[in-house]
Scaffold this motif. Structure first.
Motif, PDB file in Angstrom:
ATOM      1  N   LEU A 144       9.666   6.332  -3.526  1.00  0.00           N
ATOM      2  CA  LEU A 144       9.981   5.177  -4.365  1.00  0.00           C
ATOM      3  C   LEU A 144      10.460   5.651  -5.742  1.00  0.00           C
ATOM      4  O   LEU A 144      11.422   5.115  -6.294  1.00  0.00           O
ATOM      5  N   ASP A 145       9.801   6.683  -6.294  1.00  0.00           N
ATOM      6  CA  ASP A 145      10.217   7.184  -7.603  1.00  0.00           C
ATOM      7  C   ASP A 145      11.636   7.742  -7.549  1.00  0.00           C
ATOM      8  O   ASP A 145      12.463   7.500  -8.419  1.00  0.00           O
ATOM      9  N   GLN A 146      11.899   8.478  -6.484  1.00  0.00           N
ATOM     10  CA  GLN A 146      13.256   9.021  -6.320  1.00  0.00           C
ATOM     11  C   GLN A 146      14.274   7.905  -6.169  1.00  0.00           C
ATOM     12  O   GLN A 146      15.374   7.950  -6.712  1.00  0.00           O
ATOM     13  N   HIS A 158       0.840  -1.194   0.000  1.00  0.00           N
ATOM     14  CA  HIS A 158       0.000   0.000   0.000  1.00  0.00           C
ATOM     15  C   HIS A 158       0.881   1.253   0.000  1.00  0.00           C
ATOM     16  O   HIS A 158       0.666   2.197  -0.755  1.00  0.00           O
ATOM     17  N   MET A 159       1.900   1.232   0.842  1.00  0.00           N
ATOM     18  CA  MET A 159       2.803   2.379   0.946  1.00  0.00           C
ATOM     19  C   MET A 159       3.610   2.548  -0.354  1.00  0.00           C
ATOM     20  O   MET A 159       3.703   3.644  -0.908  1.00  0.00           O
ATOM     21  N   LEU A 160       4.169   1.438  -0.863  1.00  0.00           N
ATOM     22  CA  LEU A 160       5.032   1.539  -2.047  1.00  0.00           C
ATOM     23  C   LEU A 160       4.251   2.052  -3.255  1.00  0.00           C
ATOM     24  O   LEU A 160       4.763   2.842  -4.052  1.00  0.00           O
ATOM     25  N   ASP A 161       2.997   1.616  -3.377  1.00  0.00           N
ATOM     26  CA  ASP A 161       2.176   2.037  -4.517  1.00  0.00           C
ATOM     27  C   ASP A 161       1.969   3.553  -4.540  1.00  0.00           C
ATOM     28  O   ASP A 161       1.725   4.140  -5.590  1.00  0.00           O
ATOM     29  N   ARG A 162       2.044   4.179  -3.349  1.00  0.00           N
ATOM     30  CA  ARG A 162       1.753   5.618  -3.265  1.00  0.00           C
ATOM     31  C   ARG A 162       2.984   6.469  -2.995  1.00  0.00           C
ATOM     32  O   ARG A 162       2.904   7.699  -2.919  1.00  0.00           O
ATOM     33  N   SER A 163       4.137   5.823  -2.844  1.00  0.00           N
ATOM     34  CA  SER A 163       5.318   6.538  -2.350  1.00  0.00           C
ATOM     35  C   SER A 163       5.998   7.370  -3.445  1.00  0.00           C
ATOM     36  O   SER A 163       6.352   6.848  -4.506  1.00  0.00           O
ATOM     37  N   THR A 164       6.211   8.645  -3.149  1.00  0.00           N
ATOM     38  CA  THR A 164       7.006   9.444  -4.089  1.00  0.00           C
ATOM     39  C   THR A 164       8.482   9.172  -3.855  1.00  0.00           C
ATOM     40  O   THR A 164       9.311   9.326  -4.761  1.00  0.00           O
ATOM     41  N   LEU A 166      18.557   4.510  -8.822  1.00  0.00           N
ATOM     42  CA  LEU A 166      19.003   3.200  -9.311  1.00  0.00           C
ATOM     43  C   LEU A 166      19.207   3.220 -10.826  1.00  0.00           C
ATOM     44  O   LEU A 166      20.178   2.671 -11.350  1.00  0.00           O
ATOM     45  N   GLN A 167      18.267   3.880 -11.513  1.00  0.00           N
ATOM     46  CA  GLN A 167      18.351   3.909 -12.987  1.00  0.00           C
ATOM     47  C   GLN A 167      19.644   4.586 -13.426  1.00  0.00           C
ATOM     48  O   GLN A 167      20.239   4.214 -14.426  1.00  0.00           O
ATOM     49  N   HIS A 226      15.237   6.917   1.671  1.00  0.00           N
ATOM     50  CA  HIS A 226      15.052   5.601   2.284  1.00  0.00           C
ATOM     51  C   HIS A 226      13.608   5.168   2.127  1.00  0.00           C
ATOM     52  O   HIS A 226      12.696   5.992   2.055  1.00  0.00           O
ATOM     53  N   LEU A 227      13.420   3.864   2.068  1.00  0.00           N
ATOM     54  CA  LEU A 227      12.066   3.307   2.042  1.00  0.00           C
ATOM     55  C   LEU A 227      11.840   2.584   3.359  1.00  0.00           C
ATOM     56  O   LEU A 227      12.643   1.708   3.722  1.00  0.00           O
ATOM     57  N   PRO A 228      10.787   2.937   4.086  1.00  0.00           N
ATOM     58  CA  PRO A 228      10.520   2.240   5.352  1.00  0.00           C
ATOM     59  C   PRO A 228       9.936   0.854   5.091  1.00  0.00           C
ATOM     60  O   PRO A 228       9.228   0.653   4.104  1.00  0.00           O
ATOM     61  N   LEU A 229      10.234  -0.074   5.978  1.00  0.00           N
ATOM     62  CA  LEU A 229       9.752  -1.447   5.787  1.00  0.00           C
ATOM     63  C   LEU A 229       8.355  -1.658   6.359  1.00  0.00           C
ATOM     64  O   LEU A 229       7.761  -2.723   6.187  1.00  0.00           O
TER      65      LEU A 229
END
Ligand code: M6R
Length: 602
Positions: free
Chosen positions: A281-283, A273-279, A288-289, A387-390
């Motif tokens: 995540l895009d950063q 739920h969090m990852l689907d909405r996380s900005t 990574l890209q 960072h991405l929280p778990l």
């Protein structure tokens, strides 16, 4: 790691029950020794301490009757000095007027102890918590006030630690944060400090966060923060914490480990739920890209998640992501990394010293620092560019379970996104985790019985299930104390096969595409009398060749994702198996001997 707690109240009162319940909440941080002290205005400090867990020591020394208006508590995970009564904390200074306790490590402890003895101080133990007290004593006896003495002491005390200290005839306590967790809580009648938020939340939600290089002087209903660096004061208002208290309770389960295994489906859902909405995540993906090389850097269970993540990146994104154990990072890659490289640092606690050391190396070379981390507000969250929280909430049990699954799921999500794939299918995963848990629970009893006869075994996996084998072996050895090694199945014949004798247990974790290869491995063991337990999706070939199977319910996803999802799910039987094997041997899986949840030491 150890846990500390300190409290100052307006009136003298029965502080024993407060200390015991704070100790219970901090018990996951250390259970080698426990100690408590109350400080009088005049006379002797009441110090009670010994080896054992909080309940045992509190009972033996009648903590519940301790009273006062100032008290300190410490739970120790031993580093300097054996777990013994003399090395238990808190410690007194030479005259018995100062008392203090620490969390963390003073790395020059041995040299300091020698100096203190030469200066005529009374050194009673080998424990570095005592060094903190004598280092303050050294400057206090020269006529400095407490805050100044602590500031000066920190110049002598090398390492990462927090400590709390007080003196007879005062109405306050003092605590410093330098690398280890410390948070304060305040009401009108009381101020307290603890190594973590859950130790404080049942007392008050009005909390004050503390940062490295800060000293807090606290008295009933008030506090003052001083910068160690220059002695200047910092104004920081309390904030109201919204964290839930219940999450740090067992919630009807016998152990935190079992509760946390059962929460895996739910926290996986929250993560998606969090990852689907996380900005963020895009950063994260942008970094990574643009990367030349991606490194996945971690320790222990988090490393195993990274190892599995590297297979996901290779297979689903066509990108190499290099897994590396954090303490090896400098040696293996320190001279070859630079600003075009990205490090994904993976850690439940966000405080693991080995990981923070690797970050230092990465920073020195200008690398991009990204974090996958469970504890929000931890050092890793602060030093990461993104960072991405778990989103697992508190993981109290020392064996990591739900955080591992969410680390793996995050890496799977990232690999899919990096590779331009849809992640929608991952929303089936939480339910698959619940179903797996339900279905395997009735299948593991024969394996538990079998393993109770042996103190030695192997877990083998291949490709995607190799990291699962490593993680299963870590779980099993961590809480059963048996020797259990996880290795690549094809490596078994290159040496370890010689361990196999009549009935010797070997567990194979098989991916759906690797069954033929795994069958060869199984037969190399069974033809020598070994006893094989196979874990995988239902497959007559596994059932026909192994003595026992633990079947994971199949999943309704595309063929190319089936092995990736199996790898995620197949850790669950190994977690549950480890849990029951630990119980069958009479151990407490939540608090395995010699281990600590957060390793803030080298
Ligand atoms: O907090 P971290 O994820 O950085 O901790 C790393 C390891 O100490 C940790 O994963 C450890 O191996 C587990 N507690 C084992 O279950």
């Amino acid at each position: 790691m150890c846990g500390i707690f300190g409290i100052v109240t307006k009136e003298i009162q029965n502080l024993g029950p407060v200390l015991i319940s704070a100790g219970e909440r901090l018990s996951y941080r250390g259970y080698d020794t426990v100690g408590a002290a109350t400080l009088p205005k005049q006379g002797d400090i009441d110090l009670r301490k010994d080896t054992g867990k909080i309940q045992e020591v509190a009972e033996k020394y009648n903590f519940k009757d301790m009273s006062g208006d100032r008290a300190i508590l410490q739970l120790r995970w031993a580093t300097f000095g054996a777990p013994s009564q003399i090395n238990s904390q808190p410690h007194l200074d030479s005259d018995g007027d100062l008392v203090g306790a620490h969390n963390g490590n003073v790395v020059n402890n041995v040299e300091l102890m020698q100096q203190f003895r030469e200066e005529g101080m009374t050194v009673r133990s080998e424990n570095d918590g005592e060094s903190c007290v004598h280092a303050v004593e050294r400057y206090y006896d020269q006529g400095n006030d407490m805050v100044e003495s602590i500031r000066m002491a920190t110049k002598d005390l090398e390492g990462d630690y927090s400590f709390v200290i007080g003196k007879v005839g005062d109405d306050r306590l003092y605590a410093i944060k330098k690398g280890s967790g410390l948070v304060a809580g305040i009401t009108e009648d009381m101020t307290c400090i603890g190594s973590d938020l859950p130790s404080i939340l049942p007392i008050t939600r009005r909390i004050v966060r503390l940062y490295d290089g800060e000293i807090i002087t606290f008295w009933a209903g008030g506090y003052e923060i001083t910068r160690v660096e220059d002695g200047s004061k910092i104004t920081r208002e309390p904030e109201i914490s919204e964290e839930s208290i219940e999450v740090a309770q067992k919630g009807g389960y016998d152990h935190f480990m079992l509760k946390e295994i059962h929460e895996q489906g739910q926290v996986a859902g929250e993560l998606l739920h969090m990852l689907d909405r996380s900005t963020d995540l895009d950063q994260f993906l942008d970094k990574l890209q643009g990367a030349r090389n991606i490194y996945l850097i971690a320790c222990g269970t988090s490393f195993h998640a990274g190892l599995l993540g590297s297979v996901y990146f290779n297979q689903l994104a066509g990108k190499a992501a290099i897994p590396v154990l954090a303490p090896q990072f400098a040696a293996q890659y320190g001279s070859s990394v630079g600003p075009k490289d990205v490090g994904i640092f993976i850690s439940q606690s966000g405080e693991t010293k080995d990981v923070l050391n690797a970050i230092e190396t990465a920073k020195k070379h200008g690398m991009v620092i990204l974090g996958l981390v469970n504890v929000v507000g931890s050092t890793l969250t602060l030093v990461s560019e993104v960072h991405l929280p778990l989103t697992c909430g508190y993981e109290i049990s020392v064996p990591a379970t739900k955080t591992y699954c969410n680390q793996v799921l995050t890496l799977l999500y990232l690999a899919l996104r990096y590779g331009g794939h849809d992640t929608g299918v991952l929303h089936k995963v939480p339910e698959m985790m619940d179903i797996t848990l339900e279905e395997i629970s009735s299948q593991i009893k024969p394996a538990v019985d079998k393993l109770s006869e042996w103190d030695d075994l192997y877990i083998l996996g291949y490709g995607l299930t190799y990291p699962v084998a490593l993680e299963g072996a870590l779980k099993l050895k961590e809480i059963t104390y048996v020797h259990c090694e996880g290795i690549l199945s094809t490596e078994f014949k290159h040496g370890p096969l010689s361990a196999v004798s009549d009935g010797y247990p070997v567990i194979f974790v098989s991916g759906p595409d690797d069954v033929p290869l795994i069958i060869s491995g199984i037969n190399e063991v069974t033809c020598r009398g070994g006893h094989v337990i196979a874990i995988g999706f239902e497959d007559s070939r596994l059932e026909g060749n192994a003595q026992e199977t633990i079947i994971i319910p199949d999943v309704d996803v595309s063929e190319n994702l089936r092995p990736a999802i199996l790898a995620l799910l197949s850790v669950i039987p190994l977690q549950v198996l480890s849990y029951h094997c630990s119980l069958s041997r009479g151990y407490d899986p939540d608090f395995p001997r010699n281990l600590s949840k957060t390793l803030t030491v080298d």
